[in-house]
Motif scaffolding. Structure first.
Motif, PDB file in Angstrom:
ATOM      1  N   UNK A  85       0.816  -1.214   0.000  1.00 35.56           N
ATOM      2  CA  UNK A  85       0.000   0.000   0.000  1.00 35.56           C
ATOM      3  C   UNK A  85       0.854   1.270   0.000  1.00 35.56           C
ATOM      4  N   UNK A  86       2.155   1.115   0.278  1.00 33.29           N
ATOM      5  CA  UNK A  86       3.038   2.290   0.386  1.00 33.29           C
ATOM      6  C   UNK A  86       4.203   2.188  -0.580  1.00 33.29           C
ATOM      7  N   UNK A  87       4.769   3.352  -0.925  1.00 32.48           N
ATOM      8  CA  UNK A  87       5.979   3.388  -1.732  1.00 32.48           C
ATOM      9  C   UNK A  87       7.119   2.696  -0.979  1.00 32.48           C
ATOM     10  N   UNK A  88       8.109   2.257  -1.740  1.00 33.41           N
ATOM     11  CA  UNK A  88       9.347   1.769  -1.114  1.00 33.41           C
ATOM     12  C   UNK A  88      10.230   2.985  -0.820  1.00 33.41           C
ATOM     13  N   UNK A  89      11.269   2.781  -0.028  1.00 32.45           N
ATOM     14  CA  UNK A  89      12.168   3.900   0.266  1.00 32.45           C
ATOM     15  C   UNK A  89      12.821   4.449  -1.006  1.00 32.45           C
ATOM     16  N   UNK A  90      13.098   3.564  -1.953  1.00 31.86           N
ATOM     17  CA  UNK A  90      13.694   4.025  -3.215  1.00 31.86           C
ATOM     18  C   UNK A  90      12.707   4.968  -3.935  1.00 31.86           C
ATOM     19  N   UNK A  91      11.452   4.551  -3.973  1.00 27.35           N
ATOM     20  CA  UNK A  91      10.424   5.389  -4.629  1.00 27.35           C
ATOM     21  C   UNK A  91      10.186   6.681  -3.839  1.00 27.35           C
ATOM     22  N   UNK A  92      10.251   6.557  -2.507  1.00 28.66           N
ATOM     23  CA  UNK A  92      10.083   7.726  -1.649  1.00 28.66           C
ATOM     24  C   UNK A  92      11.175   8.764  -1.933  1.00 28.66           C
ATOM     25  N   UNK A  93      12.402   8.265  -2.054  1.00 31.12           N
ATOM     26  CA  UNK A  93      13.525   9.172  -2.327  1.00 31.12           C
ATOM     27  C   UNK A  93      13.317   9.857  -3.683  1.00 31.12           C
ATOM     28  N   UNK A  94      12.844   9.096  -4.651  1.00 37.26           N
ATOM     29  CA  UNK A  94      12.594   9.681  -5.974  1.00 37.26           C
ATOM     30  C   UNK A  94      11.509  10.757  -5.876  1.00 37.26           C
ATOM     31  N   UNK A  95      10.494  10.493  -5.057  1.00 33.30           N
ATOM     32  CA  UNK A  95       9.416  11.474  -4.886  1.00 33.30           C
ATOM     33  C   UNK A  95       9.943  12.754  -4.217  1.00 33.30           C
ATOM     34  N   UNK A  96      10.811  12.585  -3.228  1.00 33.39           N
ATOM     35  CA  UNK A  96      11.419  13.754  -2.577  1.00 33.39           C
ATOM     36  C   UNK A  96      12.144  14.601  -3.628  1.00 33.39           C
ATOM     37  N   UNK A  97      12.925  13.925  -4.453  1.00 34.38           N
ATOM     38  CA  UNK A  97      13.696  14.657  -5.467  1.00 34.38           C
ATOM     39  C   UNK A  97      12.784  15.343  -6.477  1.00 34.38           C
ATOM     40  N   UNK A  98      11.711  14.657  -6.855  1.00 33.17           N
ATOM     41  CA  UNK A  98      10.743  15.266  -7.790  1.00 33.17           C
ATOM     42  C   UNK A  98      10.147  16.539  -7.189  1.00 33.17           C
ATOM     43  N   UNK A  99       9.772  16.457  -5.921  1.00 33.87           N
ATOM     44  CA  UNK A  99       9.147  17.625  -5.273  1.00 33.87           C
ATOM     45  C   UNK A  99      10.152  18.778  -5.163  1.00 33.87           C
ATOM     46  N   UNK A 100      11.382  18.435  -4.830  1.00 35.71           N
ATOM     47  CA  UNK A 100      12.420  19.479  -4.749  1.00 35.71           C
ATOM     48  C   UNK A 100      12.589  20.129  -6.113  1.00 35.71           C
ATOM     49  N   UNK A 101      12.670  19.283  -7.140  1.00 42.39           N
ATOM     50  CA  UNK A 101      12.869  19.791  -8.500  1.00 42.39           C
ATOM     51  C   UNK A 101      11.708  20.699  -8.914  1.00 42.39           C
TER      52      UNK A 101
END
Ligand SMILES: [Zn+2]
Lengths: 311, 328
Positions: free
Chosen positions: B249-265
């Motif tokens: 039901x939740x993202x993995x940490x790898x996907x979470x990190x990618x999401x963080x980077x997307x939001x920063x970008x």
């Protein structure tokens, strides 16, 4: 509260009362808070008077999540000489907090049995009766039914009786008790006299099935200056009670006042105490021609028979 | 409880107001003692205070040893919160503890709020919840039927996972009004619809930057683009199941990190919060024994390897939670 006693020692029993009742969550609302000094001050004189009036035993029908406080009850019992019987169980599904509301019949039964045979929390005191009830709305919910079934199993396993909050929607309740093999004389169907539900409560049918009837909201009267919504005219309740007492069912009825010594999460009803039993109810019964033997039967013999652990 | 003699921005901790600059690294969505309501009465659950204290103190010391400064217990007022215990823990470990008021979802409430002793038994409206929660900030958090202690630093609520109920909505509106009355922020965990549930709080005219939306690392929300949209509205985006790597039901940490980077970008680095929803001590529910230090010691180094700058990391761990928690 202070350990098992013989049924002969119970004396006159108030079968459905509350030291203090509050809906779960009311402890978060400071509006209702009182200091321990105030609590004892409101409670001790009522219990002492109950004792002086000849009261022997006070059955506290406050469920697990409604402010039941065993250590407090023990101190009250020891200081006033009144036997206090505490319950396990719940006033209704809508007073069972999530941990219990999500639990299986099996878990609930184990919890009740533990409180009856081992003790309540770390108090060492054992529950003497099991409380169950119908949620607001007057229809048994799925959770109410789970609690009734667990209570029935615990009653069969331990010999402790069941006391109900409300007796409306009695059919599913009696079905459950029958399915679990619990003799119906081990169940007091309570609040059959309550102002909201009395009309629709199948009291005669419950007696025919073998159940006991609790006329246990005596004193919640429309004559009060500020009656609660479940109040009823005094005369109506008395006539209702007398129909059973004088109609050949005196051995099947119990009576009480359902009063709070010191309410926990609601204002309570001013002036209404357990001592209504002595001050109004018993004199009223006498005035209506009920003899001493019958009064003794209702408050002493029936109560002892009901509360005695039956193995 | 706010110090009105100076203009130093402060945060309400269990030991009193603390200058916002002193919080350090903050974990915004965690649980210290988490008790399913009613579990404290269960025959098979022990509530050994000394043992609970030792376990929590150990976890808080570990958090501090990894650079953690402040833990927010975001479980609200009716899920095991123990203010006295938290005060002693904070004194003993040196970790600031921010405790929360609020309740929810509806299933977690006591009957007092859902079927009160009135005829008919009408559930509590928003205004009554607002009053109950506001007093937990202005007069202090309750130790039930005993006393009030320090001020709550956050008001938290959660909506039912199948979708917000009428009482959930009252809780959300009550939380928003509490924030308006007192200056504490609001934390919401949405039910089915992140933006819809956020909309309820915004509808009370609470500025978006006073709100954190939890659970935005849920797979359904991420797939629907909710994290970006929440950030665009100006609310804080909590990716708060860091370390949960094996739940569909939740993202993995790898996907979470990618999401963080997307939001920063996308320019939303100032809206991101990271936390784990770890449970220090769980009663009546399964343990979730992730260290409170996981975000700072494991996840952020990993995100840096994926390209997160030191500056953004610091912003996410220190500045953003400080901005959220500062009383306005
Ligand atoms: Zn009662």
């Amino acid at each position: 509260m202070l350990g098992p006693i013989s049924a002969e020692e119970l004396g006159l029993v108030a079968i459905h009362e509350h030291i203090g009742y509050g809906m779960p969550g009311s402890e978060l609302d400071t509006k209702w808070w009182k200091t321990p000094e105030e609590r004892y001050e409101e409670t001790v004189p009522k219990l002492r008077k109950f004792h002086e009036n000849g009261g022997g035993t006070f059955v506290d029908a406050t469920g697990i999540c409604n402010g039941r406080d065993i250590d407090y009850y023990k101190s009250l019992s020891r200081k006033t000489g009144v036997h206090i019987v505490a319950c396990t169980g719940f006033v209704g599904g809508d007073t069972a907090l999530p941990h219990f509301a999500r639990a299986s019949v099996d878990y609930l039964a184990r919890h009740f049995i533990h409180e009856i045979t081992v003790g309540i929390g770390d108090t060492g005191s054992k529950a003497g009766v099991i409380k169950v009830g119908v949620s607001r709305g007057g229809r048994m919910t799925e959770l109410d039914k789970r609690i009734y079934r667990a209570a029935a199993r615990a009653a069969v396993a331990t010999g402790v009786p069941i006391l109900t909050h409300l007796a409306i929607d009695a059919r599913p309740a009696i079905d459950i008790f029958n399915e679990e093999g619990l003799p119906l004389d081990r169940v007091l169907f309570g609040h059959v006299d309550d102002g909201v539900n009395a009309e629709s409560t199948p009291d005669t049918w419950i007696i025919e099935q073998g159940g006991r009837l609790g006329f246990d909201t005596f004193g919640y009267e429309t004559e009060l200056p500020d009656p609660p919504f479940w109040a009823r005219p005094r005369k109506d309740r008395m006539e209702h009670f007398l129909r059973f007492v004088q109609g050949g069912h005196a051995d099947k009825v119990l009576a009480s006042a359902d009063a709070n010594c010191s309410p926990l999460g609601w204002p309570g009803v001013k002036g209404h105490t357990v001592n209504y039993i002595f001050e109004v109810l018993i004199p009223d019964l006498r005035a209506n021609g009920v003899d001493e033997a019958t009064i003794n039967k209702i408050f002493v013999e029936n109560a002892a028979d009901f509360l005695s652990i039956r193995n | 409880m706010t110090d009105t003699t100076t203009s130093t921005p402060t945060v309400n901790t269990v030991l009193g107001p603390v200058p916002a600059d002193e919080l350090g690294v903050v974990a915004v969505h965690e649980a210290l003692l988490s008790v399913v309501p009613g579990a404290e009465h269960a025959y098979d659950i022990s509530m050994d205070r000394a043992e609970i204290f030792e376990v929590l103190a150990g976890k808080l010391r570990d958090f501090r040893a990894h650079g953690g400064g402040t833990i927010v217990d975001s479980t609200g007022m009716f899920h095991g919160r123990d203010v006295n215990l938290y005060e002693a823990l904070s004194r003993s470990t040196g970790v600031h503890i921010v405790a929360s008021t609020g309740m929810g979802p509806e299933e977690m409430l006591g009957g007092y709020f859902l079927t009160p002793q009135t005829n008919p038994p009408t559930p509590w409206p928003a205004e009554k919840f607002a009053d109950l929660f506001t007093k937990e900030v202005t007069e202090g958090m309750v130790v039930p039927r005993v006393e009030r202690r320090g001020a709550a630093g956050l008001v938290a609520s959660t909506a039912t996972s199948e979708g917000m109920t009428a009482t959930d909505e009252s809780l959300f509106r009550g939380a928003a009004r509490t924030a308006l009355n007192t200056g504490v922020p609001v934390s919401i965990r949405y039910g089915k619809d992140a933006l819809g549930d956020l909309g309820v709080v915004l509808d009370e005219q609470l500025p978006a930057h006073r709100i954190v939306v939890g659970g935005l690392d849920r797979r359904d929300a991420a797939a629907a683009g909710a994290p970006l949209e929440v950030a665009q509205r100006g609310a804080f985006v909590a990716l708060d199941h860091v370390g949960l790597d094996d739940d569909d039901a939740y993202l993995t940490d790898r996907e979470r990190a990618a999401l963080v980077l997307d939001l920063v970008k996308a320019g939303h680095g100032s809206r991101i919060l990271l936390s784990s929803n770890a449970i220090g001590v769980a009663k009546g529910q399964p343990d979730y024994d992730l260290p409170f230090s996981y975000v700072v010691s494991k996840f952020v180094p990993f995100a840096k390897l994926q390209g997160l700058s030191d500056e953004d990391a610091r912003r996410i761990l220190v500045d953003n939670p400080r901005d959220l928690l500062t009383l306005r």
